[in-house]
Design an enzyme around this catalytic site. Structure first.
Site, PDB file in Angstrom:
ATOM      1  N   TYR A  44      33.149  55.313  50.470  1.00 19.06           N
ATOM      2  CA  TYR A  44      32.274  53.940  50.102  1.00 19.06           C
ATOM      3  C   TYR A  44      33.228  53.233  48.702  1.00 19.06           C
ATOM      4  O   TYR A  44      33.746  54.215  47.786  1.00 19.06           O
ATOM      5  CB  TYR A  44      30.989  54.247  49.525  1.00 19.06           C
ATOM      6  CG  TYR A  44      30.177  53.259  49.647  1.00 19.06           C
ATOM      7  CD1 TYR A  44      29.804  52.531  51.137  1.00 19.06           C
ATOM      8  CD2 TYR A  44      29.179  52.693  48.531  1.00 19.06           C
ATOM      9  CE1 TYR A  44      28.661  51.576  51.201  1.00 19.06           C
ATOM     10  CE2 TYR A  44      28.261  51.738  48.698  1.00 19.06           C
ATOM     11  CZ  TYR A  44      28.203  51.214  50.063  1.00 19.06           C
ATOM     12  OH  TYR A  44      27.235  50.082  50.169  1.00 19.06           O
TER      13      TYR A  44
ATOM     14  N   SER B 175      18.424  47.842  64.109  1.00 15.61           N
ATOM     15  CA  SER B 175      18.657  48.714  63.011  1.00 15.61           C
ATOM     16  C   SER B 175      17.639  48.391  62.073  1.00 15.61           C
ATOM     17  O   SER B 175      16.683  47.569  61.951  1.00 15.61           O
ATOM     18  CB  SER B 175      20.038  47.934  62.341  1.00 15.61           C
ATOM     19  OG  SER B 175      19.774  46.918  62.017  1.00 15.61           O
ATOM     20  N   ALA B 176      17.582  49.238  60.748  1.00 14.77           N
ATOM     21  CA  ALA B 176      16.758  49.305  59.848  1.00 14.77           C
ATOM     22  C   ALA B 176      16.268  47.911  59.111  1.00 14.77           C
ATOM     23  O   ALA B 176      15.603  47.187  58.981  1.00 14.77           O
ATOM     24  CB  ALA B 176      16.821  50.265  58.699  1.00 14.77           C
TER      25      ALA B 176
ATOM     26  N   ARG C 250      20.391  49.882  77.131  1.00 24.12           N
ATOM     27  CA  ARG C 250      19.946  51.441  77.307  1.00 24.12           C
ATOM     28  C   ARG C 250      18.861  51.762  78.095  1.00 24.12           C
ATOM     29  O   ARG C 250      18.239  50.893  78.570  1.00 24.12           O
ATOM     30  CB  ARG C 250      19.524  51.593  75.760  1.00 24.12           C
ATOM     31  CG  ARG C 250      18.274  51.065  75.314  1.00 24.12           C
ATOM     32  CD  ARG C 250      17.874  50.927  73.846  1.00 24.12           C
ATOM     33  NE  ARG C 250      18.946  50.250  73.250  1.00 24.12           N
ATOM     34  CZ  ARG C 250      19.321  50.399  71.844  1.00 24.12           C
ATOM     35  NH1 ARG C 250      18.989  51.616  71.136  1.00 24.12           N
ATOM     36  NH2 ARG C 250      20.145  49.613  71.325  1.00 24.12           N
TER      37      ARG C 250
ATOM     38  N   GLY D 267      27.872  44.880  58.345  1.00 24.19           N
ATOM     39  CA  GLY D 267      28.054  46.044  58.853  1.00 24.19           C
ATOM     40  C   GLY D 267      29.153  46.007  59.916  1.00 24.19           C
ATOM     41  O   GLY D 267      29.366  44.882  60.434  1.00 24.19           O
ATOM     42  N   GLY D 268      29.563  47.136  60.480  1.00 24.03           N
ATOM     43  CA  GLY D 268      30.618  46.979  61.384  1.00 24.03           C
ATOM     44  C   GLY D 268      30.568  48.152  62.311  1.00 24.03           C
ATOM     45  O   GLY D 268      31.541  48.822  62.585  1.00 24.03           O
ATOM     46  N   MET D 269      29.403  48.253  62.848  1.00 22.21           N
ATOM     47  CA  MET D 269      29.252  49.359  63.857  1.00 22.21           C
ATOM     48  C   MET D 269      30.175  49.718  64.952  1.00 22.21           C
ATOM     49  O   MET D 269      30.512  50.813  65.159  1.00 22.21           O
ATOM     50  CB  MET D 269      27.999  49.314  64.335  1.00 22.21           C
ATOM     51  CG  MET D 269      26.795  49.505  63.541  1.00 22.21           C
ATOM     52  SD  MET D 269      25.060  49.935  64.433  1.00 22.21           S
ATOM     53  CE  MET D 269      23.917  48.814  63.718  1.00 22.21           C
TER      54      MET D 269
ATOM     55  N   TRP E 281      27.031  42.120  50.549  1.00 26.19           N
ATOM     56  CA  TRP E 281      26.791  43.562  50.128  1.00 26.19           C
ATOM     57  C   TRP E 281      25.766  43.864  49.139  1.00 26.19           C
ATOM     58  O   TRP E 281      26.045  43.291  48.020  1.00 26.19           O
ATOM     59  CB  TRP E 281      28.162  43.964  49.646  1.00 26.19           C
ATOM     60  CG  TRP E 281      28.480  45.352  49.104  1.00 26.19           C
ATOM     61  CD1 TRP E 281      27.588  46.671  49.674  1.00 26.19           C
ATOM     62  CD2 TRP E 281      29.318  46.061  48.246  1.00 26.19           C
ATOM     63  NE1 TRP E 281      27.898  47.691  49.056  1.00 26.19           N
ATOM     64  CE2 TRP E 281      28.917  47.435  48.152  1.00 26.19           C
ATOM     65  CE3 TRP E 281      30.352  45.607  47.300  1.00 26.19           C
ATOM     66  CZ2 TRP E 281      29.782  48.440  47.634  1.00 26.19           C
ATOM     67  CZ3 TRP E 281      31.056  46.396  46.692  1.00 26.19           C
ATOM     68  CH2 TRP E 281      30.832  47.916  46.631  1.00 26.19           C
TER      69      TRP E 281
END
Lengths: 360, 360
Positions: free
Chosen positions: B82, B182-183, B206, B273-275, B298
């Site tokens: 990080y 996601s959260a 899924r 984010g970049g899952m 961010w």
């Protein structure tokens, strides 16, 4: 490639004034125009036609065109590949300079003999005589060069706005750009020099690289690097120059990504072309942790949204002043009359580094 | 995958209050903390240690921690992946809720028994007792759920700011997001419902898709589509819903590109984010002709820049109010004491859809 020492790329300018036309009576002229009635390859669909003007209506002017550039966007428009679609039959051409030869009865802000440029997109400037509402032209000094005037409203304005509207640049700040030898890139270099902004200019490697470097440094470039140089350069690390707040991208792909790596946190990359035909790729961390802003710029849209705006008139005034002071020079050019328009269209389409501007 | 009906993903919350600690005398406590002295795999480098507090200095509070979440960013921080690097030895953890048990002599805005959350990044919340400057905590109502309080300062704030700071959204407008389960995505759905904004939510296909769709619609999702659905959906064409002004991206790659296609001209895509571990790819024409703005967000940086800012306090107030009104619910969670911290760390790292948050 149509590159000559110290000249950069040629731009083709049509010279309607050299083409066949006559004055029939006051306000009535017989001239020629370049028209198309379907999208397609320019040398096939664009035709030369004779036509006759009517005397100007109340708010109209008739402008005898002196010079009208062929921009890559004009080619794309004729091909039907540009987002702006004209109504058919359409006269091609978006830019140009001319002289007022007749004014409507309600016009008092212009007089016969005034030098003007067309400032509305889609005007259709490739003709000997342009009948146009007085609000869609701008008076320019006669002392301003014909080439500078004819090419004022696209490339210099694009450079100017990209330098003004995305980051608050101050003297001593750095701008990085690729395609630095493009018409717009040359304007960026000169405007930055005038404003005390330093430029890092990326060009493709080529046989006559040394000449090109000299030419761009002559315009005011602080550094000129090839794409390969950019990957290993230490100029940002050794304190030679501040990291750029602003990157200007007309290439895309790997080249744009290499520029991104050097941008200062919170800076911007502005895309105005895509010569590599590859998209802009942005690492997730550059967006999240460096807070880089990825934007685009389209002069046509800006002009439409700011037609009579103070910012626009100030911009024209400042650019004209720079040109009159020789701080900003027009492009290297070749002037052709309507008899040779097909050759000029073909060359604008096939000159290396130009055809890539077709980004669709 | 740790998905249970109607619950979304589990978050792990450490429960320091369940861990071993004693009060020795006024302001002096013997407790436990989770520390690391080098970067590495969390289950190897994080150690449980006993320690003793000193009585609080002038402006300090001692907070007995009740619950502290394990966020994916905490894992990345311990791994050294990080951008924020702690000084060693470091106590892990950035978020958490606790109760004031002792106050310094200059503190008059807090009293023993107050419920507070840590609002400074890098606080080190994984300990039984936190000694902290009064300016770095926020008082919250005791009626606010412990889980909501413990998890308030990262995910709900990220969702809130992304919805506030990039586009001027009005009731009836549309937001599109990927990683919608996601959260953060769940917070986006609920805040949008509260503000009258419609959401198009993209999830991966899924086995238990139908359950997930029901769950997200229960939170207030307007539409839930799989990545495959998104490619062919007609909801934006048939007038079901306005084209989105804003897209929120925590996936990247092809999925982000598919979202881009649907954004209204002049709209924004914000990446947080970049899952997929793939970069964001943007077609040149989307930048130039659609004027899409590609940005990143961010939360850590925003909080740092707005530490005592009015906007930040208003945000906390509004989010707490939504939570008290049951408009915004905390995540599904599992509470574990310090004896079981390694299991919780391991599970946070390996839960599908979570480990992808490591975007370096």
């Amino acid at each position: 490639m149509s590159h000559s020492i110290g000249k950069g790329l040629f731009s083709y300018l049509l010279s309607p004034i050299l083409s066949k036309h006559i004055r029939l009576m006051s306000g009535v002229f017989r001239g020629q125009k370049l028209v198309y009635s379907e999208f397609g390859e320019p040398i096939k669909v664009v035709q030369k036609e004779e036509y006759k003007t009517e005397p100007p209506h109340n708010n109209d002017l008739i402008v005898k065109m002196i010079a009208a550039p062929i921009n890559p966007a004009d080619i794309n428009t004729i091909q039907g590949k540009y987002p702006v679609k004209p109504q058919f039959p359409a006269v091609a051409g978006n830019e140009g300079v001319g002289e007022v030869v007749s004014v409507g009865t309600s016009v008092d802000s212009f007089k016969v003999g005034d030098r003007v440029i067309a400032i509305k997109s889609g005007t259709g400037t490739w003709r000997t005589h342009l009948t146009i509402d007085k609000d869609y032209v701008l008076k320019v000094p006669k002392e301003l060069g014909v080439v500078e005037a004819a090419t004022l409203s696209v490339n210099p304005c694009t450079a100017y706005r990209m330098l003004k509207d995305f980051e608050n640049l101050k003297p001593g700040d750095t701008v990085i750009q690729n395609g630095a030898n493009s018409a717009c890139g040359q304007n960026v270099i000169q405007i930055c020099r005038s404003w005390g902004i330093r430029t890092v200019n990326i060009v493709r490697n080529r046989d006559n690289l040394e000449e090109l470097v000299l030419f761009l440094k002559g315009l005011g470039a602080t550094h000129v690097l090839t794409e390969e140089d950019l990957r290993t350069t230490k100029i940002f690390k050794n304190g030679d120059i501040k990291k750029p707040k602003l990157a200007l991208n007309c290439v895309g792909g790997q080249n744009a990504l290499e520029m991104l790596r050097h941008i200062e946190n919170n800076g911007s990359m502005v895309t105005y072309g895509g010569m590599s035909r590859e998209p802009v790729t942005v690492p997730t961390s550059a967006l999240i942790f460096k807070n880089l802003k990825i934007r685009g710029f389209w002069m046509t849209q800006w002009s439409k949204e700011n037609e009579r705006n103070k910012d626009r008139l100030e911009m024209f005034e400042e650019l004209i002043s720079m040109m009159m002071n020789s701080e900003l020079q027009g492009p290297a050019y070749k002037m052709v009359d309507f008899d040779n328009f097909k050759e000029a269209l073909l060359n604008t389409m096939t000159v290396k580094g130009m055809i890539g501007k077709n980004i669709f």
